[in-house]
Write an enzyme that holds these catalytic residues in place. Sequence first.
Site, PDB file in Angstrom:
ATOM      1  N   GLU A 155       0.994  -1.298   0.025  1.00 39.20           N
ATOM      2  CA  GLU A 155      -0.036  -0.177  -0.115  1.00 39.20           C
ATOM      3  C   GLU A 155       0.829   1.228  -0.118  1.00 39.20           C
ATOM      4  O   GLU A 155       0.779   2.141   0.970  1.00 39.20           O
ATOM      5  CB  GLU A 155      -0.986  -0.066   1.223  1.00 39.20           C
ATOM      6  CG  GLU A 155      -2.139  -1.229   1.087  1.00 39.20           C
ATOM      7  CD  GLU A 155      -2.948  -0.974   2.076  1.00 39.20           C
ATOM      8  OE1 GLU A 155      -4.099  -1.545   1.789  1.00 39.20           O
ATOM      9  OE2 GLU A 155      -3.088  -0.453   3.242  1.00 39.20           O
ATOM     10  N   GLU A 167      -6.238  -7.058  -1.730  1.00 36.84           N
ATOM     11  CA  GLU A 167      -6.884  -6.716  -0.263  1.00 36.84           C
ATOM     12  C   GLU A 167      -8.490  -6.606  -0.796  1.00 36.84           C
ATOM     13  O   GLU A 167      -8.746  -5.399  -1.335  1.00 36.84           O
ATOM     14  CB  GLU A 167      -6.179  -6.097   0.407  1.00 36.84           C
ATOM     15  CG  GLU A 167      -4.743  -6.575   0.988  1.00 36.84           C
ATOM     16  CD  GLU A 167      -4.433  -5.454   1.846  1.00 36.84           C
ATOM     17  OE1 GLU A 167      -5.089  -4.737   2.401  1.00 36.84           O
ATOM     18  OE2 GLU A 167      -3.166  -5.074   2.050  1.00 36.84           O
TER      19      GLU A 167
END
Length: 518
Positions: free
Chosen positions: A312, A414
Amino acid sequence: MYGTTHPRRAGAATTVLAALLLAALPAPSAHAATAPVNPGFESGSTGWSTYSPSGQDAASFTEAGGHSGATRLSHWSASAYRVETYQYLTGLADGTYTLSARVRSSGGQSAAYIALRNCGAAEQRTDLPATANGAWIRIVTSVRVTGGGCAISLNSEASGGQWANFDDITFTPGATGLAVKGGDLSTLPKNEAHGARYRNANGATGDAMSILNASGMNHVRLKVWVNPADGHNDKAHVLAMAQRAKALGMKILVDFHYSDRWADPGQQTKPAAWVGHGYDQLKRDVHDHTYDVLNALKAQGTTADMVQIGNETNAGMLWPEGSTDNWPQLAGLLSAGANAAKAVSSGTQVALHLAKGGDNAGTRWWFDNAVARRVPFDVVALSYYGYWHGPLSALQANLDDTAARYGKPVLVAETAYAHTLAGGDGLENNVATASQLAPGYPATPAGQAANFRDVMNVVEAVPNGRGLGVVYWEPSWTAVPGSGWDPQDPASGNAWENQALFGYDTTLLPAARWFSHR
């Protein structure tokens, strides 16, 4: 970050509808065409037939408000209804074909789906997502045709006032499906060490990884921290988990955080051992750490199938040197990791990962910078949580554009959703109130399953087969005393247990069945 009903596509509620429809359905109206007639409903219902087992044909009608044209097909009635709108194609060569449709829906129906049936193979279908924001979503389903004919079928079983819209029907050669149907099991060893137990849907106790694999999960994602305080998510644990996964025939996605703890959009803290290192040394650190872990995996016969260089990394990694405020240095760090991965195994796919599932502008900005600086990568990986990253229509727009713009497959690395708003331990959960939920998806086992299903549907529909797959985040991280989120504090608790794929009674939840549906 922290026809018959085919079992791969349909739930129990839709089984009843299919049985009723097929039991009484009249002989199909055959069109001597290999492509659908009037696919955008601009000529009303011309070319389409309607069937309702209880005589509610009027629940299927065309009206103004199409996706790309002036008209759409709608299913709606003031009272409960069951209806199918269908078209039978003939003269088809044997082979695999894909049905695509733009759809939107009120949600809440007992059944709402597109299907291909009477094609010489088991019926295939895809459910309509809930689209509370009124946006259109493209969904697909595919089937192997033999015998020259196939029925395109648009179906609803609903209560009064519930509705579905359909438009832009296409039927083309080719197959769909997801190569990656994964789960991030990084915290499983820690949970097991603190006594976690798991049961399959029939109540039999077993190993969580094996239970998920038996449900269709085929990839295991494993995060790597450099020197975590609790000893978990380090190289040794990744090696052990990789052996377990490969023994089950599963593939491995290794997620490098380049930190001793969580790395995400809000924190990209250097490992303690790298503090004080300048940019040039940090490049060597990234290269050597990446090479070391991946080479150890290769040496034990569990070569990584995919690797994430950073987790991320919206604002970069290894702050401040690797911040997006200094793209040349960030590009150098990313390239160091990617080159190390390829040096170990040229067949390992390199993914770059952002938490920007519904943010196309942000995704473009980041990857345009990476491409301009020649950062090597094979896959665009995005996090998508409907309660944080916007509606499914935003995810679809971003995935479609990103895949086309960079010519790369896209992966939702995710995703997760709540099966309850109740807590399982003393720590408040990340999703704890009804106001946080995505519209159309209640915090129930059925709502969790529908959300996971619909995220998979959107990825599967990415054009040109570039929808690589979906990874469910921490499906086995249930609430167990000692298995807290903070590696420095075992009593820190778990803010995620209501989004696991195992319920508070330790039993596998219905959402896990969707691993096998694509």
